[in-house]
Design an enzyme around this catalytic site. Structure first.
Site, mmCIF file in Angstrom:
data_model
loop_
_atom_site.group_PDB
_atom_site.id
_atom_site.type_symbol
_atom_site.label_atom_id
_atom_site.label_comp_id
_atom_site.label_asym_id
_atom_site.label_seq_id
_atom_site.Cartn_x
_atom_site.Cartn_y
_atom_site.Cartn_z
ATOM 1 N N ILE A 31 0.827 -1.200 0.000
ATOM 2 C CA ILE A 31 0.000 0.000 0.000
ATOM 3 C C ILE A 31 0.861 1.249 0.000
ATOM 4 O O ILE A 31 0.614 2.201 -0.732
ATOM 5 C CB ILE A 31 -0.961 -0.007 1.207
ATOM 6 C CG1 ILE A 31 -1.793 -1.297 1.198
ATOM 7 C CG2 ILE A 31 -1.862 1.204 1.185
ATOM 8 C CD1 ILE A 31 -2.600 -1.507 -0.056
ATOM 9 N N PHE A 82 8.158 4.948 9.541
ATOM 10 C CA PHE A 82 8.375 3.894 10.526
ATOM 11 C C PHE A 82 8.084 2.497 10.001
ATOM 12 O O PHE A 82 8.230 1.535 10.746
ATOM 13 C CB PHE A 82 7.503 4.153 11.757
ATOM 14 C CG PHE A 82 7.599 5.556 12.263
ATOM 15 C CD1 PHE A 82 8.806 6.062 12.692
ATOM 16 C CD2 PHE A 82 6.487 6.376 12.291
ATOM 17 C CE1 PHE A 82 8.906 7.362 13.156
ATOM 18 C CE2 PHE A 82 6.577 7.673 12.749
ATOM 19 C CZ PHE A 82 7.793 8.174 13.181
ATOM 20 N N ASP A 140 2.579 10.771 15.853
ATOM 21 C CA ASP A 140 2.667 10.952 14.398
ATOM 22 C C ASP A 140 1.281 11.267 13.843
ATOM 23 O O ASP A 140 0.830 10.657 12.878
ATOM 24 C CB ASP A 140 3.251 9.704 13.739
ATOM 25 C CG ASP A 140 3.673 9.969 12.293
ATOM 26 O OD1 ASP A 140 3.925 11.142 11.957
ATOM 27 O OD2 ASP A 140 3.734 9.009 11.503
#
Length: 648
Positions: free
Chosen positions: A355, A360, A468
């Site tokens: 995807i 990270f 994040d």
């Protein structure tokens, strides 16, 4: 009568029957002669005759208050004589020790070797006890109503009301209680036995056990042989009495009705499945070279079994006349780490399409009981400290359940650390706003902001800092349902120096708070830093653009935002944006973190804003045909004559 007296004198002197007694021409029948060995007549020295002295038998006291008499033939060892008696009870000689009872010294016994000639022990009384290192456990039965589909492990029939062992999970009907195996498999101890087949004895008699990762633990546990019917059942099941005298002592359970058997009183102290012990002993004997490995002996018993909550038990003495308080004592069952059940085998997950990738990790679409999202984290060769920190965070993530949070489904540790979450068919908010340029109505944008604040408020209530927060991690699932993903995981979002976790500014700089960019504190991430990132998301919703679009240099953005020289341009907000929303965006992106509101206040402000928006309420009256687009095409005569159409 002379023949009878001669034969009896020979028996009383301890020389046994002679052939002349049976082969003689006496009128005494052999049946009468055979009964002489059981007569209670004193010999010349005044002692009673032991019947076992007159036949090739040995009386043996077995564990669990059982006893037997075995026949002895010439050339047989103790191992050969007792093998059958032990097998039918699910025991192994390798797990037991045999003793000779010393009647001249009451309460004392002498240990014998299994290879001892059994003929030399004719007439003696022996006792078989468990070895100290064999894991023992008792059943812990409790009455249970099975609301889900369940079947009896004995008769394999449907089970609704019955009993279940809380230690091994064995379940059965009340009328099947007499057929329950007396062996309760303590899987925590079995796992220890299979995990450390090469353990060596260290200082103080404590085996030195190696440190294992979860991958090696999983491979070790996979060697456990499957059961025949039940996953915890034993092949050597035998029936036992379901009654127990009240004088045996009371258990710490509630008193049950006298009309039903108290199956908890039928707890038996026996070892685990003999086949598993046999395989473990075989693997232990085949592994040769002992090596001194470091281990902490604080949590180990003298035999090496893990006992985190109970002290090491003293050596057991199992004399036939010993007290029953220790046998009726409830043993605490070993608790398995609950995060163990959330680990997914890598072989069970099928990865299909890639995807995308981020700071990270890389996200894949996969199959695991349906569509899932698998994020393989960018952690190469994790240290034990990283691995433990990752497991601690997983223990927190698995407890998150919210409509606006991506459902955490499990994690993987083989080859790479990975997180498995639910799959969202919709696109991310970033893709909707900046790639597809989806045109949302203002009330839809406000509702997206409300759901996002609601999900973040839930995470902060669980003491989870997102770290994040950005539009890429906000997904619109099945319409306009917001799902927040990629939260937590401070282990992955931090840099490690050896065994120490070192914070550093990672992620997307456009959503970074100024204090995170400056990194003046040891841990700059806080609830307020998530609020700043959320304010940038609000800016995207209310402008359709990314902040600092006029600056093309990444380092310049970091410098200007970190020093406080740059902030999002609020003049670009939509003209129809409510004033309350403009004030909220300005408050969330303030440069001083103490001046920013927290998510409970943010959520309350957005909900008040939603209630204040004008709404067109739909009429509650009955529908009218005059609202049809082409009322002139409707035949009035048809409406009055047709019985199938309602008349309004």
């Amino acid at each position: 009568m002379e023949h009878i007296q001669g034969a009896w004198k020979t028996i009383s002197n301890g020389f046994g029957f002679k052939d002349t007694v049976f082969d003689g021409t006496s009128c005494i029948s052999p049946t009468i002669v055979q009964q002489f060995g059981y007569q209670r007549r004193a010999s010349d020295d005044g002692k009673l005759t032991d019947p076992s002295k007159t036949s090739n038998t040995i009386r043996v006291f077995l564990p669990n208050k059982q006893r037997t008499v075995v026949n002895v033939r010439n050339g047989m060892s103790l191992h050969d004589c007792l093998m059958k008696a032990l097998k039918v009870r699910g025991l192994q000689p390798e797990c037991c020790a045999v003793f000779r009872l010393l009647h001249e010294h009451k309460g004392k016994k002498a240990r014998l070797d299994w290879n001892t000639d059994a003929a030399s022990l004719i007439g003696e009384e022996l006792q078989v006890d468990f070895l100290d290192h064999v894991p023992l456990t008792t059943h812990n039965f409790a009455r249970k109503t099975f609301l889900k589909l369940a079947f009896c492990d004995i008769c394999q029939k449907f089970l609704l009301n019955g009993f279940r062992c809380q230690t091994c999970g064995y379940k059965f009907h009340e009328h099947c209680s007499t057929k329950v195996p007396t062996m309760c498999v303590d899987w925590s101890n079995i796992r220890q036995l299979l995990l450390f087949p090469n353990s060596t004895v260290g200082d103080g008699g404590v085996p030195a056990l190696p440190s294992l990762t979860m991958r090696r633990m999983r491979e070790s546990v996979s060697r456990i042989p499957p059961g025949s019917q039940h996953r915890y059942s034993t092949p050597h099941a035998f029936t036992f009495s379901a009654s127990s005298p009240s004088s045996e002592g009371s258990l710490s359970q509630r008193q049950r009705s006298t009309s039903t058997p108290n199956v908890h009183m039928v707890s038996a102290t026996l070892p685990v499945d003999s086949r598993m012990i046999e395989d473990a002993i075989r693997s232990h004997s085949e592994s040769g070279s002992p090596s001194a490995l470091s281990s902490s002996p604080n949590n180990l018993s003298p035999t090496g079994w893990s006992q985190p909550k109970t002290p090491a038990p003293a050596q057991r003495e199992r004399a036939p006349g010993s007290s029953t308080q220790e046998k009726n004592k409830i043993r605490p069952r070993g608790q398995r780490d609950s995060s163990y059940y959330w680990e997914i085998e890598a072989s069970e997950v099928m990865l299909s399409t890639r995807i995308g990738s981020g700071s990270f990790g890389t996200v894949y679409k996969g199959k695991w009981h349906g569509d899932v999202a698998v994020k393989i984290l960018k952690v190469v060769d994790p240290t034990p400290e990283q691995f433990q920190a990752f497991r601690n965070e997983v223990a927190v993530l698995r407890k998150t359940r919210h409509v606006n949070i991506l459902l955490f489904m499990g994690y993987m540790t083989k080859d790479n650390l990975a997180i498995v979450t639910q799959w969202c068919e919709g696109s991310s908010l970033y893709k909707h706003l900046h790639v597809q340029e989806t045109k949302f109505q203002m009330f839809q944008l406000i509702d997206i902001a409300r759901q996002t604040a609601q999900g973040m408020d839930y995470l902060h209530a669980k003491n989870i800092i997102h770290r994040d927060m950005k539009s890429n991690n906000i997904f619109l699932h099945e319409g306009l349902t917001v799902k927040i993903g990629d939260f937590g995981l401070a282990t992955v979002k931090s840099r490690w120096s050896g065994s120490q976790q070192v914070e550093q500014p990672t992620g997307s700089i456009l959503w970074m708070a100024p204090e995170v960019i400056r990194m003046q504190d040891n841990n700059p991430f806080s609830f307020q830093s998530d609020v700043y990132s959320y304010g940038i998301v609000l800016y995207e919703l209310m402008t359709g653009e990314l902040p600092y679009s006029h600056i093309n240099n990444r380092d310049q953005i970091i410098f200007m935002v970190g020093r406080g020289y740059a902030s999002p341009d609020l003049s670009k907000l939509y003209k129809n944006c409510p004033k309350a929303m403009k004030r909220l965006v300005a408050d969330c992106v303030k440069k001083v973190k103490e001046e920013r509101p927290l998510f409970p206040q943010i959520l309350s402000s957005i909900e008040l804003l939603q209630h204040s928006l004008p709404k067109i309420n739909r009429s509650a009256s009955e529908p009218s045909l005059h609202r049809a687009a082409h009322t002139e095409d409707i035949n009035a005569c048809t409406l009055t004559t047709s019985p199938r159409l309602p008349v309004f």
